[in-house]
Write an enzyme that holds these catalytic residues in place. Structure first.
Site, PDB file in Angstrom:
ATOM      1  N   CYS A   1      -6.170 -27.406  49.783  1.00  0.00           N
ATOM      2  CA  CYS A   1      -6.490 -28.820  49.903  1.00  0.00           C
ATOM      3  C   CYS A   1      -7.231 -29.074  51.217  1.00  0.00           C
ATOM      4  O   CYS A   1      -6.931 -28.454  52.237  1.00  0.00           O
ATOM      5  CB  CYS A   1      -5.210 -29.652  49.878  1.00  0.00           C
ATOM      6  SG  CYS A   1      -4.380 -29.676  48.277  1.00  0.00           S
TER       7      CYS A   1
ATOM      8  N   HIS B   1      -1.857 -23.573  50.694  1.00  0.00           N
ATOM      9  CA  HIS B   1      -1.898 -25.002  50.996  1.00  0.00           C
ATOM     10  C   HIS B   1      -2.792 -25.222  52.213  1.00  0.00           C
ATOM     11  O   HIS B   1      -3.035 -24.315  53.012  1.00  0.00           O
ATOM     12  CB  HIS B   1      -0.496 -25.529  51.314  1.00  0.00           C
ATOM     13  CG  HIS B   1       0.436 -25.466  50.152  1.00  0.00           C
ATOM     14  ND1 HIS B   1       0.318 -26.295  49.060  1.00  0.00           N
ATOM     15  CD2 HIS B   1       1.504 -24.654  49.894  1.00  0.00           C
ATOM     16  CE1 HIS B   1       1.270 -26.020  48.181  1.00  0.00           C
ATOM     17  NE2 HIS B   1       2.000 -25.024  48.659  1.00  0.00           N
TER      18      HIS B   1
END
Length: 473
Positions: free
Chosen positions: A201, A160
């Protein structure tokens, strides 16, 4: 510098069409460099998450390991970090194995994991890439990059991310910390070139305006500074696994490599060619490139090796089969929610199983609301105290797009550390990562604003902290 500046500006334009980087002959043929100068190849593979919901991260890294070993990189030059809680997870329908595509080959078999469990953290990662052998001697296998001025380093990081940060299970890696580590490696002549593939991301925010273009370091990211990356082989394609089996950028570059039958083609394929292929095929986000473009004209094989039939390398498991089927994709931010909804839409669940999943989804959504309310409250108090910055930072839900600078990170870290301390753990709640851009903006506008914001955080989270919020996706 003219041509590189022009290409750089073009590449940094978010939302543009697929970009073609013109072919340029590598400085010197990679095999000539290796044989003449005796340079080594070093590989660092990192899955920075844990838990079944993040299955795809460890699957990507295991697939990368198989490719690297098949390409002849010796085990002693490969350093792998992954929590290793997936292969024998109670939810694994095929215990002891990990796959990276539907009905795929087991990519877990034979993977040597140097750092697992709580050893997978940002502090250890930075020590590993900077070659701090003494600090790591009692941790895991103790392996670090012991590179020299003739060596090449490949770093593949999957996890992430958010504005200016990459995640680990219990802490965060900030862009300034990674940048400082790269500067240390450069100053101590621990490499000739470094190539990084970053799947996360907003991965572009780690390097945009930060990574220097003259130190031999090139970063290819799955997404631009303001975008999510995407999981793939999700929904029905994941079958009994009921999660995404891979990440789109990672699976794309690895399957492109697997698809090449000719070893001579692999030997000649440049990093920029691989980037162009990935950027063309990954349409949900913009695959980006940052740093020293001279490195991009080197062959990818000079970083990750290639199968040399004239040498007897111990072979790993066979590489993945190549599939032409369209990939079901889901934003990395919604993988968990999507998977639960997919299960609830099925007809095979018992009443108790359906109730359990419905409760899980409801609880997750309730915790999302609590997280949003707490962070929005902090934002509201800041802009009430400093109304002149609203136009610069933007709205809580629609923050302005401000480029990060190295001098804003002490402020940014202080704010995020205070949120973790007083509200809820940011590393342990991936959903919250999508709300951090506004706090980065505060620090871009005023790098001393954290002194005020920290007091407002304590006042805003007195009740939230007691809830012990964890694992909100």
């Amino acid at each position: 510098m003219g041509v590189f500046s022009f290409v750089s500006l073009t590449l940094f334009t978010i939302g543009s069409a697929a970009i073609h980087v013109p072919y340029r002959k590598p400085w010197i043929d990679s095999e000539t460099v290796n044989s003449f100068f005796g340079g080594k190849k070093w590989v660092v593979l990192v899955a920075g998450s844990d838990g079944w919901n993040n299955y795809r991260h460890q699957a990507d890294i295991c697939h990368a390991y198989q490719i690297i070993r098949e390409n002849g990189i010796p085990k002693e030059n490969i350093i792998t970090m992954m929590v290793d809680d997936i292969s024998n997870n109670p939810r694994n329908p095929t215990p002891g194995t990990i796959i990276n595509q539907p009905n795929g080959t087991d990519v877990y078999k034979g993977v040597v994991i140097d750092y697992k469990g709580t050893d997978v953290n940002s502090t250890n990662f930075l020590k590993i890439i900077t070659g701090d052998k003494k600090a790591m001697e009692s941790i895991g296998t103790g392996k670090v990059i012991e590179g020299g001025p003739r060596d090449k380093v490949f770093i593949n990081f999957v996890d992430h991310g958010s504005t200016g940060i990459l995640g680990f299970p219990d802490d965060l890696l900030y862009a300034d910390e990674l940048n400082e580590a790269l500067k240390t490696m450069h100053a101590s002549a621990r490499y000739r070139m470094v190539l990084m593939y970053i799947e996360a991301c907003k991965a572009g925010s780690i390097f945009d305006g930060i990574l220097r273009d003259n130190t031999g370091v090139l970063a290819v990211t799955a997404s631009g500074p303001r975008e999510n990356s995407f999981g793939c082989y999700c929904r029905s394609q994941s079958g009994l696994y009921k999660t995404c089996l891979g990440d789109l950028f990672s699976v794309t570059w690895m399957e492109n490599w697997d698809a090449m039958v000719s070893e001579s083609s692999k030997k000649k394929r440049t990093v920029f060619f691989d980037f162009n292929e990935a950027r063309t095929n990954v349409t949900e986000s913009n695959v980006m490139v940052y740093g020293d473009f001279r490195t991009g004209h080197e062959t990818l094989a000079s970083f990750i090796g290639y199968k040399n039939h004239s040498k007897k390398h111990p072979s790993a498991e066979p590489v993945m089969a190549v599939t032409k089927k369209p990939k079901n994709t889901v934003s990395s931010r919604t993988v968990h929610e999507n998977a639960v909804q997919q299960e609830l839409a099925g007809h095979e669940l018992s009443v108790s199983e359906r109730h359990h999943l419905s409760t899980e989804l409801h609880l997750n959504n309730e915790m999302r609301l609590i997280i949003d309310k707490a962070l929005r409250t902090i934002y509201s108090k800041v802009v009430k105290a400093r109304p002149e910055i609203i136009s610069k930072v933007g709205d809580f839900y629609e923050p302005n797009h401000l480029r990060l600078s190295l001098d804003m990170f002490p402020c940014y870290k202080s704010i995020l550390n205070k949120i973790t301390e007083s509200c809820f753990s940011l590393p342990r709640n991936p959903y919250a990562l999508d709300r951090l851009t506004i706090f980065a903006n505060f620090c871009v506008v005023d790098k001393h604003i954290h002194q005020m914001v920290e007091k407002l955080i304590s006042a805003s989270c007195s009740n939230v902290h007691k809830l012990n919020i964890k694992n909100v996706y």
